[in-house]
Design an enzyme around this catalytic site. Structure first.
Site, PDB file in Angstrom:
ATOM      1  N   THR A 269     -10.444  -4.374   0.781  1.00  0.00           N
ATOM      2  CA  THR A 269     -11.662  -4.030   1.536  1.00  0.00           C
ATOM      3  C   THR A 269     -12.783  -4.970   1.089  1.00  0.00           C
ATOM      4  O   THR A 269     -12.714  -5.571   0.007  1.00  0.00           O
ATOM      5  CB  THR A 269     -12.098  -2.572   1.275  1.00  0.00           C
ATOM      6  OG1 THR A 269     -12.533  -2.467  -0.094  1.00  0.00           O
ATOM      7  CG2 THR A 269     -10.985  -1.577   1.541  1.00  0.00           C
TER       8      THR A 269
ATOM      9  N   GLU B 187      -6.252  -6.261   3.580  1.00  0.00           N
ATOM     10  CA  GLU B 187      -6.172  -7.432   2.663  1.00  0.00           C
ATOM     11  C   GLU B 187      -7.294  -7.369   1.621  1.00  0.00           C
ATOM     12  O   GLU B 187      -7.893  -8.374   1.260  1.00  0.00           O
ATOM     13  CB  GLU B 187      -6.260  -8.712   3.500  1.00  0.00           C
ATOM     14  CG  GLU B 187      -5.669  -9.954   2.868  1.00  0.00           C
ATOM     15  CD  GLU B 187      -4.148 -10.000   2.871  1.00  0.00           C
ATOM     16  OE1 GLU B 187      -3.500  -9.160   3.537  1.00  0.00           O
ATOM     17  OE2 GLU B 187      -3.598 -10.870   2.178  1.00  0.00           O
TER      18      GLU B 187
ATOM     19  N   GLN C  85     -23.568  -5.585  22.700  1.00  0.00           N
ATOM     20  CA  GLN C  85     -25.006  -5.384  22.938  1.00  0.00           C
ATOM     21  C   GLN C  85     -25.509  -6.317  24.045  1.00  0.00           C
ATOM     22  O   GLN C  85     -26.257  -5.912  24.932  1.00  0.00           O
ATOM     23  CB  GLN C  85     -25.771  -5.638  21.628  1.00  0.00           C
ATOM     24  CG  GLN C  85     -27.239  -5.276  21.688  1.00  0.00           C
ATOM     25  CD  GLN C  85     -27.459  -3.768  21.731  1.00  0.00           C
ATOM     26  OE1 GLN C  85     -26.571  -2.998  21.392  1.00  0.00           O
ATOM     27  NE2 GLN C  85     -28.632  -3.357  22.184  1.00  0.00           N
TER      28      GLN C  85
ATOM     29  N   THR D   2       0.815  -1.215   0.000  1.00  0.00           N
ATOM     30  CA  THR D   2       0.000   0.000   0.000  1.00  0.00           C
ATOM     31  C   THR D   2       0.853   1.271   0.000  1.00  0.00           C
ATOM     32  O   THR D   2       1.873   1.346   0.681  1.00  0.00           O
ATOM     33  CB  THR D   2      -0.924  -0.003   1.242  1.00  0.00           C
ATOM     34  OG1 THR D   2      -1.640  -1.242   1.267  1.00  0.00           O
ATOM     35  CG2 THR D   2      -1.894   1.161   1.220  1.00  0.00           C
ATOM     36  N   GLU D   3       0.397   2.243  -0.771  1.00  0.00           N
ATOM     37  CA  GLU D   3       1.047   3.568  -0.805  1.00  0.00           C
ATOM     38  C   GLU D   3      -0.004   4.626  -0.496  1.00  0.00           C
ATOM     39  O   GLU D   3      -1.212   4.359  -0.604  1.00  0.00           O
ATOM     40  CB  GLU D   3       1.650   3.817  -2.192  1.00  0.00           C
ATOM     41  CG  GLU D   3       2.747   2.830  -2.518  1.00  0.00           C
ATOM     42  CD  GLU D   3       3.461   3.122  -3.830  1.00  0.00           C
ATOM     43  OE1 GLU D   3       3.107   4.126  -4.500  1.00  0.00           O
ATOM     44  OE2 GLU D   3       4.353   2.342  -4.167  1.00  0.00           O
ATOM     45  N   PRO D   4       0.449   5.847  -0.183  1.00  0.00           N
ATOM     46  CA  PRO D   4      -0.524   6.890   0.151  1.00  0.00           C
ATOM     47  C   PRO D   4      -1.597   7.069  -0.939  1.00  0.00           C
ATOM     48  O   PRO D   4      -2.764   7.273  -0.620  1.00  0.00           O
ATOM     49  CB  PRO D   4       0.344   8.143   0.302  1.00  0.00           C
ATOM     50  CG  PRO D   4       1.685   7.622   0.721  1.00  0.00           C
ATOM     51  CD  PRO D   4       1.844   6.295   0.039  1.00  0.00           C
TER      52      PRO D   4
ATOM     53  N   GLY E 114      -4.179   2.409  -2.712  1.00  0.00           N
ATOM     54  CA  GLY E 114      -4.689   1.492  -1.694  1.00  0.00           C
ATOM     55  C   GLY E 114      -5.393   0.327  -2.358  1.00  0.00           C
ATOM     56  O   GLY E 114      -4.765  -0.663  -2.742  1.00  0.00           O
ATOM     57  N   SER E 115      -6.705   0.483  -2.567  1.00  0.00           N
ATOM     58  CA  SER E 115      -7.482  -0.611  -3.182  1.00  0.00           C
ATOM     59  C   SER E 115      -6.952  -0.945  -4.571  1.00  0.00           C
ATOM     60  O   SER E 115      -6.987  -2.099  -4.990  1.00  0.00           O
ATOM     61  CB  SER E 115      -8.957  -0.223  -3.276  1.00  0.00           C
ATOM     62  OG  SER E 115      -9.487  -0.072  -1.985  1.00  0.00           O
TER      63      SER E 115
ATOM     64  N   ILE F 213       2.095  -0.144   6.920  1.00  0.00           N
ATOM     65  CA  ILE F 213       2.782  -1.441   6.811  1.00  0.00           C
ATOM     66  C   ILE F 213       2.903  -2.116   8.188  1.00  0.00           C
ATOM     67  O   ILE F 213       3.636  -1.642   9.060  1.00  0.00           O
ATOM     68  CB  ILE F 213       4.165  -1.275   6.141  1.00  0.00           C
ATOM     69  CG1 ILE F 213       4.016  -0.546   4.798  1.00  0.00           C
ATOM     70  CG2 ILE F 213       4.849  -2.635   5.967  1.00  0.00           C
ATOM     71  CD1 ILE F 213       3.002  -1.167   3.829  1.00  0.00           C
TER      72      ILE F 213
HETATM   73  C1  LIG Z   1      -3.992  -1.401  10.559  1.00  0.00           C
HETATM   74  C2  LIG Z   1      -3.662  -1.554   9.119  1.00  0.00           C
HETATM   75  C3  LIG Z   1      -2.720  -2.493   8.727  1.00  0.00           C
HETATM   76  C4  LIG Z   1      -2.388  -2.633   7.373  1.00  0.00           C
HETATM   77  N1  LIG Z   1      -1.373  -3.489   7.011  1.00  0.00           N
HETATM   78  C5  LIG Z   1      -0.916  -3.460   5.727  1.00  0.00           C
HETATM   79  C6  LIG Z   1       0.281  -4.169   5.363  1.00  0.00           C
HETATM   80  O1  LIG Z   1       0.899  -4.866   6.178  1.00  0.00           O
HETATM   81  N2  LIG Z   1       0.729  -4.059   4.083  1.00  0.00           N
HETATM   82  C7  LIG Z   1       0.088  -3.298   3.148  1.00  0.00           C
HETATM   83  O2  LIG Z   1       0.563  -3.226   2.023  1.00  0.00           O
HETATM   84  N3  LIG Z   1      -1.046  -2.620   3.465  1.00  0.00           N
HETATM   85  C8  LIG Z   1      -1.556  -2.675   4.717  1.00  0.00           C
HETATM   86  N4  LIG Z   1      -2.682  -1.962   5.066  1.00  0.00           N
HETATM   87  C9  LIG Z   1      -3.371  -1.192   4.041  1.00  0.00           C
HETATM   88  C10 LIG Z   1      -4.752  -1.760   3.689  1.00  0.00           C
HETATM   89  O3  LIG Z   1      -4.619  -2.952   2.971  1.00  0.00           O
HETATM   90  C11 LIG Z   1      -5.475  -0.620   2.901  1.00  0.00           C
HETATM   91  O4  LIG Z   1      -5.841   0.339   3.867  1.00  0.00           O
HETATM   92  C12 LIG Z   1      -6.677  -1.144   2.165  1.00  0.00           C
HETATM   93  O5  LIG Z   1      -6.278  -1.940   1.074  1.00  0.00           O
HETATM   94  C13 LIG Z   1      -7.555   0.002   1.632  1.00  0.00           C
HETATM   95  O6  LIG Z   1      -6.792   0.976   0.980  1.00  0.00           O
HETATM   96  P1  LIG Z   1      -6.991   2.524   1.382  1.00  0.00           P
HETATM   97  O7  LIG Z   1      -6.878   2.610   2.861  1.00  0.00           O
HETATM   98  O8  LIG Z   1      -6.071   3.326   0.560  1.00  0.00           O
HETATM   99  O9  LIG Z   1      -8.507   2.845   0.990  1.00  0.00           O
HETATM  100  P2  LIG Z   1      -9.063   3.278  -0.440  1.00  0.00           P
HETATM  101  O10 LIG Z   1      -8.593   2.340  -1.487  1.00  0.00           O
HETATM  102  O11 LIG Z   1      -8.821   4.718  -0.625  1.00  0.00           O
HETATM  103  O12 LIG Z   1     -10.616   3.052  -0.230  1.00  0.00           O
HETATM  104  C14 LIG Z   1     -11.467   3.970   0.444  1.00  0.00           C
HETATM  105  C15 LIG Z   1     -12.902   3.430   0.363  1.00  0.00           C
HETATM  106  O13 LIG Z   1     -13.293   3.357  -1.023  1.00  0.00           O
HETATM  107  C16 LIG Z   1     -13.709   2.052  -1.327  1.00  0.00           C
HETATM  108  N5  LIG Z   1     -13.320   1.724  -2.697  1.00  0.00           N
HETATM  109  C17 LIG Z   1     -12.107   1.886  -3.278  1.00  0.00           C
HETATM  110  N6  LIG Z   1     -12.137   1.447  -4.544  1.00  0.00           N
HETATM  111  C18 LIG Z   1     -13.378   0.996  -4.777  1.00  0.00           C
HETATM  112  C19 LIG Z   1     -14.057   0.410  -5.886  1.00  0.00           C
HETATM  113  N7  LIG Z   1     -13.399   0.164  -7.025  1.00  0.00           N
HETATM  114  N8  LIG Z   1     -15.370   0.085  -5.744  1.00  0.00           N
HETATM  115  C20 LIG Z   1     -16.034   0.289  -4.585  1.00  0.00           C
HETATM  116  N9  LIG Z   1     -15.456   0.831  -3.483  1.00  0.00           N
HETATM  117  C21 LIG Z   1     -14.146   1.179  -3.586  1.00  0.00           C
HETATM  118  C22 LIG Z   1     -12.998   1.139  -0.327  1.00  0.00           C
HETATM  119  O14 LIG Z   1     -13.676  -0.084  -0.167  1.00  0.00           O
HETATM  120  C23 LIG Z   1     -13.026   2.010   0.913  1.00  0.00           C
HETATM  121  O15 LIG Z   1     -14.264   1.859   1.562  1.00  0.00           O
HETATM  122  C24 LIG Z   1      -3.056  -1.846   6.413  1.00  0.00           C
HETATM  123  C25 LIG Z   1      -4.014  -0.909   6.810  1.00  0.00           C
HETATM  124  C26 LIG Z   1      -4.298  -0.746   8.143  1.00  0.00           C
HETATM  125  C27 LIG Z   1      -5.269   0.334   8.541  1.00  0.00           C
END
Ligand SMILES: Cc1cc2nc3c(=O)[nH]c(=O)nc-3n(C[C@H](O)[C@H](O)[C@H](O)COP(=O)(O)OP(=O)(O)OC[C@H]3O[C@@H](n4cnc5c(N)ncnc54)[C@H](O)[C@@H]3O)c2cc1C
Length: 389
Positions: free
Chosen positions: A373, A371, A344, A132-134, A137-138, A163
């Site tokens: 969403t 892993e 609850q 994941t990068e800033p 994400g998804s 991470i």
């Molecule tokens: C505690 C924690 C531990 C983590 N550990 C790791 C790790 O070890 N390694 C790693 O690489 N990452 C890790 N992550 C990252 C995690 O996998 C991401 O946060 C996740 O994949 C979602 O990416 P994002 O936060 O950028 O959300 P975004 O991708 O910005 O999504 C925001 C919202 O939009 C929705 N959305 C996005 N695209 C779509 C679409 N096409 N259709 C419908 N809805 C959509 C999402 O479901 C979500 O509700 C971790 C995150 C947390 C908080």
């Protein structure tokens, strides 16, 4: 709870695996669970839990014997993840992340890479998986971390966020893009970065709702020079490698979520059998029985599906993305519901920190997000029904 005992007998574990699982249960009950409240409150990294896990040699279970591991079954691994996570979800994910990060090395590494790195993993090294990068994400294909070849090295520049284990890991499996390949998807590559590599820095540590003892950090790679020999599968091999690996890590995060769901369910059942209102135990009210019946049924179905998907992995199947997504999605939604329902059922007491259901509810939430969403998993499952024309 005979019903769940019977379900636990589904995976065909060997005698050695059953004995190990008993040791893990004892460790979880006697050491990890009693410390969970402390680690949740202080957000300190649970080093004594990791030392205890390593004293049992648990990393060895997913490493093949020829590389210093024990080579136990995937089902045995999942059962251990569930036990540890029920006791302390943060410790569970720290340990499971070693598997998530290093399984691609086991499946796709060269002989030389496996000989060099896997004995360290088997002995208890911590690992991290950095995708994941800033701004990616998804949709990981938009990652911008750059791998530029330079003689026998690869020079890495970029940032990763969220991470797990990122600040404590001895080995990081890092995904980025090969600078010489233009295509967004075909450029994705994977490389192993060692702790202490110059240019690797921890930018920040997150202050989280739950899983407070597992560290979640932002990492910077600023001109990190890594031997090209650490590249997994060659330039541009990253995306297929990532997709294949996720099929094996998703059941693992599902087992983790089911640990939380089980803990919430068991606490709730124990409480409603004790708590009395209107002169009766609250378990005797039909409204409460319906709630617990729905939870028990979904938990039983989901656990049965966990062992079904574990069986697919054991048989060496590769094309089971929708099944793995169904499992991850349903297990994590159930963890959230079971924990919320448990709060609850505890009434006002559930909202206070004296009972662990309060922590379980906070811990459960992230399982629906990481892993992939659950929205993304619904897409994966739904898309699998589009007829190919
Ligand atoms: C505690 C924690 C531990 C983590 N550990 C790791 C790790 O070890 N390694 C790693 O690489 N990452 C890790 N992550 C990252 C995690 O996998 C991401 O946060 C996740 O994949 C979602 O990416 P994002 O936060 O950028 O959300 P975004 O991708 O910005 O999504 C925001 C919202 O939009 C929705 N959305 C996005 N695209 C779509 C679409 N096409 N259709 C419908 N809805 C959509 C999402 O479901 C979500 O509700 C971790 C995150 C947390 C908080």
């Amino acid at each position: 709870m005979q019903l769940f005992d019977r379900l636990d007998r589904i995976p065909p574990l060997s005698e050695e695996e059953r004995q190990l699982l008993d040791s893990v249960r004892a460790l979880a009950r006697d050491e990890i669970a009693p410390r969970a409240e402390h680690y949740d409150r202080t957000a300190e990294f649970p080093w004594d839990n990791i030392r205890a896990i390593n004293a049992l040699g648990l990393n060895a279970m997913f490493v093949p014997e020829v590389y210093g591991g024990a080579g136990l079954s995937y089902a045995a691994y999942l059962a251990c993840v569930r036990e540890i996570s029920a006791a302390c979800a943060a410790t569970g994910i720290i340990w499971a992340t070693n598997f998530h990060a290093m399984k691609p090395l086991i499946d796709f590494g060269t002989e030389a890479q496996k000989r060099a790195l896997l004995p360290r993993v088997a002995e208890g090294a911590l690992a991290a998986l950095a995708i994941t990068e800033p701004a990616a994400g998804s949709d990981a294909t938009h990652m911008t971390t750059r791998f530029a070849p330079d003689g026998d090295d690869v020079v890495i520049a970029g940032n990763k966020t969220f991470i797990t284990n990122g600040d404590v890991a001895d080995l990081i499996l890092l995904f980025g893009k090969w600078s010489e390949i233009a295509d967004d998807r075909k450029a994705i590559s994977a490389i192993v970065v060692e702790k202490g590599t110059p240019g690797l820095a921890v930018l920040r540590k997150e202050d989280k709702m739950g899983h407070r003892a597992s560290s979640t950090v932002a990492l910077a790679f600023d001109g990190c020079r890594v031997p090209r020999a650490n590249l997994l599968g060659g330039p541009g091999a990253g995306l297929p490698l990532l997709l294949a690996s996720l099929n094996k890590s998703r059941p693992s995060v599902a087992a983790h979520a089911l640990g939380i769901a089980r803990a919430a369910f068991e606490d709730a059942v124990a409480y409603i059998n004790e708590r009395r209102q209107s002169g009766r135990r609250i378990v005797e009210f039909q409204g409460i029985q319906f709630l617990i019946a729905d939870l028990a049924t979904d938990l039983a179905m989901c656990e049965a599906w966990l062992w079904h998907v574990a069986g697919l992995v054991e048989r060496g199947e590769t094309d089971f993305g929708p099944e793995a997504s169904m499992l991850k999605m349903r297990a994590s939604d159930l963890a959230m519901r079971a924990a919320t329902d448990a709060v609850q059922l505890f009434g006002g007491y559930g909202y206070c920190k004296d009972y662990r259901v309060e922590r379980l509810m906070r811990d459960a939430k992230i399982t629906q997000i990481w892993e992939g969403t659950n929205q993304i998993h619904r897409q994966v499952i739904g898309r699998s029904f589009i007829a190919k024309r």
